[in-house]
Design a protein around this motif. Structure first.
Motif, mmCIF file in Angstrom:
data_model
loop_
_atom_site.group_PDB
_atom_site.id
_atom_site.type_symbol
_atom_site.label_atom_id
_atom_site.label_comp_id
_atom_site.label_asym_id
_atom_site.label_seq_id
_atom_site.Cartn_x
_atom_site.Cartn_y
_atom_site.Cartn_z
ATOM 1 N N GLU A 278 0.824 -1.218 0.000
ATOM 2 C CA GLU A 278 0.000 0.000 0.000
ATOM 3 C C GLU A 278 0.856 1.265 0.000
ATOM 4 N N GLN A 279 2.119 1.141 0.432
ATOM 5 C CA GLN A 279 3.023 2.287 0.426
ATOM 6 C C GLN A 279 3.720 2.469 -0.922
ATOM 7 N N LEU A 280 3.381 1.613 -1.888
ATOM 8 C CA LEU A 280 4.002 1.672 -3.209
ATOM 9 C C LEU A 280 2.923 1.821 -4.284
ATOM 10 N N PRO A 281 2.173 2.919 -4.266
ATOM 11 C CA PRO A 281 1.030 3.046 -5.173
ATOM 12 C C PRO A 281 1.412 3.139 -6.650
ATOM 13 N N GLN A 282 2.668 3.463 -6.944
ATOM 14 C CA GLN A 282 3.089 3.576 -8.345
ATOM 15 C C GLN A 282 3.736 2.298 -8.880
ATOM 16 N N TRP A 283 3.812 1.266 -8.046
ATOM 17 C CA TRP A 283 4.503 0.045 -8.466
ATOM 18 C C TRP A 283 3.522 -0.869 -9.210
ATOM 19 N N HIS A 284 3.385 -0.616 -10.501
ATOM 20 C CA HIS A 284 2.501 -1.410 -11.353
ATOM 21 C C HIS A 284 2.939 -1.238 -12.799
ATOM 22 N N TYR A 285 2.353 -2.027 -13.674
ATOM 23 C CA TYR A 285 2.790 -2.099 -15.066
ATOM 24 C C TYR A 285 2.582 -0.805 -15.851
ATOM 25 N N LEU A 286 1.669 0.053 -15.427
ATOM 26 C CA LEU A 286 1.310 1.239 -16.211
ATOM 27 C C LEU A 286 2.073 2.490 -15.802
ATOM 28 N N HIS A 287 2.931 2.372 -14.790
ATOM 29 C CA HIS A 287 3.589 3.550 -14.214
ATOM 30 C C HIS A 287 4.498 4.262 -15.218
ATOM 31 N N ILE A 288 5.270 3.535 -15.992
ATOM 32 C CA ILE A 288 6.166 4.193 -16.954
ATOM 33 C C ILE A 288 5.357 5.005 -17.950
ATOM 34 N N GLY A 289 4.331 4.400 -18.518
ATOM 35 C CA GLY A 289 3.526 5.118 -19.500
ATOM 36 C C GLY A 289 2.750 6.271 -18.915
ATOM 37 N N ASP A 290 2.211 6.081 -17.721
ATOM 38 C CA ASP A 290 1.366 7.110 -17.118
ATOM 39 C C ASP A 290 2.164 8.257 -16.515
ATOM 40 N N ASP A 291 3.321 7.942 -15.908
ATOM 41 C CA ASP A 291 4.010 8.923 -15.084
ATOM 42 C C ASP A 291 5.457 9.214 -15.520
ATOM 43 N N VAL A 292 6.233 8.167 -15.794
ATOM 44 C CA VAL A 292 7.659 8.360 -16.039
ATOM 45 C C VAL A 292 7.900 9.063 -17.364
ATOM 46 N N LEU A 293 7.296 8.573 -18.436
ATOM 47 C CA LEU A 293 7.569 9.171 -19.741
ATOM 48 C C LEU A 293 7.120 10.629 -19.822
ATOM 49 N N PRO A 294 5.940 10.998 -19.314
ATOM 50 C CA PRO A 294 5.605 12.431 -19.324
ATOM 51 C C PRO A 294 6.611 13.277 -18.541
ATOM 52 N N TYR A 295 7.083 12.767 -17.408
ATOM 53 C CA TYR A 295 8.039 13.508 -16.585
ATOM 54 C C TYR A 295 9.354 13.726 -17.327
ATOM 55 N N VAL A 296 9.884 12.671 -17.934
ATOM 56 C CA VAL A 296 11.202 12.827 -18.575
ATOM 57 C C VAL A 296 11.094 13.606 -19.880
ATOM 58 N N ARG A 297 9.955 13.524 -20.562
ATOM 59 C CA ARG A 297 9.766 14.340 -21.760
ATOM 60 C C ARG A 297 9.845 15.821 -21.405
ATOM 61 N N GLU A 298 9.199 16.187 -20.314
ATOM 62 C CA GLU A 298 9.200 17.596 -19.900
ATOM 63 C C GLU A 298 10.595 18.088 -19.563
ATOM 64 N N ARG A 299 11.525 17.169 -19.298
ATOM 65 C CA ARG A 299 12.887 17.536 -18.895
ATOM 66 C C ARG A 299 13.909 17.228 -19.975
ATOM 67 N N GLY A 300 13.445 17.083 -21.199
ATOM 68 C CA GLY A 300 14.360 17.070 -22.326
ATOM 69 C C GLY A 300 14.642 15.735 -22.979
ATOM 70 N N VAL A 301 14.121 14.639 -22.448
ATOM 71 C CA VAL A 301 14.321 13.347 -23.103
ATOM 72 C C VAL A 301 13.467 13.324 -24.362
ATOM 73 N N THR A 302 14.072 12.995 -25.485
ATOM 74 C CA THR A 302 13.388 13.084 -26.772
ATOM 75 C C THR A 302 12.619 11.807 -27.099
ATOM 76 N N GLU A 303 11.710 11.925 -28.065
ATOM 77 C CA GLU A 303 10.975 10.747 -28.520
ATOM 78 C C GLU A 303 11.922 9.717 -29.123
ATOM 79 N N LYS A 304 12.960 10.189 -29.788
ATOM 80 C CA LYS A 304 13.938 9.264 -30.354
ATOM 81 C C LYS A 304 14.643 8.488 -29.251
#
Length: 326
Positions: A278-304
């Protein structure tokens, strides 16, 4: 281009698509589950839950996962095969090997390698790759071993060398659970690569994203290893931002071609108390798509760079190489 073994059969490496290189389906303590099955509950309900979660992952655009569940983690391929048939839009690559931080399983205690003969472990791993696992016909597409903060114990070393020999005989890539805080990757380099002759480009150093030490990660990438940034969502001793910022910095330094992404998630894991989960609400299969990729895109990681880490590098790693001496 050659083919990669999956649960439903061989798939062209070019068709693997977006791939998560380290996702379990079930992580189990086999002896406990066989003798105290209460927490597992209803088998069909567990299968249905896994199908639902993996179908949601596929709907997010992920086409392939590598499930590195081996001996020591509760591997049971007949159960995984049932799930794979119900999620045909997702390729599942399974693994062979042994997961231990210390001793090899007692099964091997009095089955040591004989002079001039391969380790019995190696023979078992090769059989899983070339013939299939436990009579299922499902062939392993990845080799797995581990080293943690305990270091290169005799048991860990024996498993690692057996994995190396199986790799050299089959060309199947290797993933290693590592502990970057103790710089375990350097020990992997010594035994697996320098002494046994495995090309580091065929090796994923799992859990590299557990450290924010980008200089150390760059050292491993320069040595040729693939870095598993594969525990997104496990934020007990670190934070979401620390993991994601490490990925951003490594991309800024030009190492997207040396990294793969995952969450090391499971549909069900009996290692962790449900209250802790319960203390790990982001630990699931959809976390990268839902949270990680938007975060890193905003900080300069490119689609390539994202395409490189999720498609190009996994394809390159998973495609079998020529066995030594072939």
């Amino acid at each position: 281009m050659s083919e990669v073994s999956t649960v439903r059969g061989p798939v062209a490496a070019a068709a693997l698509g977006r791939t998560y290189m380290h996702e379990h389906i079930f992580t189990l303590t086999a002896d406990v589950q066989q003798n105290y099955p209460g927490e597992w509950g209803d088998e069909q309900a567990r299968l249905d839950d896994a199908v639902e979660k993996l179908s949601a992952l596929a709907a997010q655009g992920v086409q392939t996962i590598v499930d590195p569940t081996v001996v020591g983690l509760g591997r049971y391929i007949p159960r995984i095969a049932k799930i794979a048939e119900r999620v045909p839009q997702l390729n599942i690559v399974v693994a062979t090997g042994i997961y231990t931080y210390d001793s090899a399983p007692f099964f091997f205690e009095y089955r040591p390698p004989m002079p001039g003969q391969p380790d019995p472990m190696t023979e078992m791993f090769v059989r899983d790759i070339t013939e299939g696992i436990a009579g299922t016909g499902v062939r392993a597409g990845m080799l797995k071993c581990a080293i943690d903060h305990h270091g290169m114990t005799p048991g860990v070393e024996r498993v690692m060398r057996a994995v190396a020999q199986a790799h050299l005989r089959t060309g199947i890539p290797v993933t290693v659970h590592t502990h970057p805080g103790s710089r375990a990757g350097l020990e992997v380099k010594r035994v697996l690569c320098d002494e046994e002759g495995v090309d580091p480009r065929r090796v994923v150093l799992g859990h590299s994203g557990d450290t924010p030490d980008c200089d150390h990660l760059a050292e491993l990438a320069e040595a040729g290893f693939v870095l598993g940034m594969d525990r997104f969502g496990i934020n007990l001793e670190t934070t979401f931002e620390a993991r994601a910022d490490t990925l951003v910095e490594m991309c800024r330094r030009g190492y997207a071609e040396s990294m793969v992404l995952s969450q090391d998630a499971s549909c069900y894991i009996d290692w962790v108390d449900p209250l802790l989960l319960e203390q790990l609400p982001q630990w699931h299969y959809l976390h990268i798509g839902d949270d990680v990729l938007p975060y890193v895109r905003e900080r300069g990681v490119t689609e390539k760079q994202i395409e490189t880490m999720l498609v190009d590098v996994p394809r390159r790693v998973l495609e079998p190489s020529e066995p030594a001496g072939a």
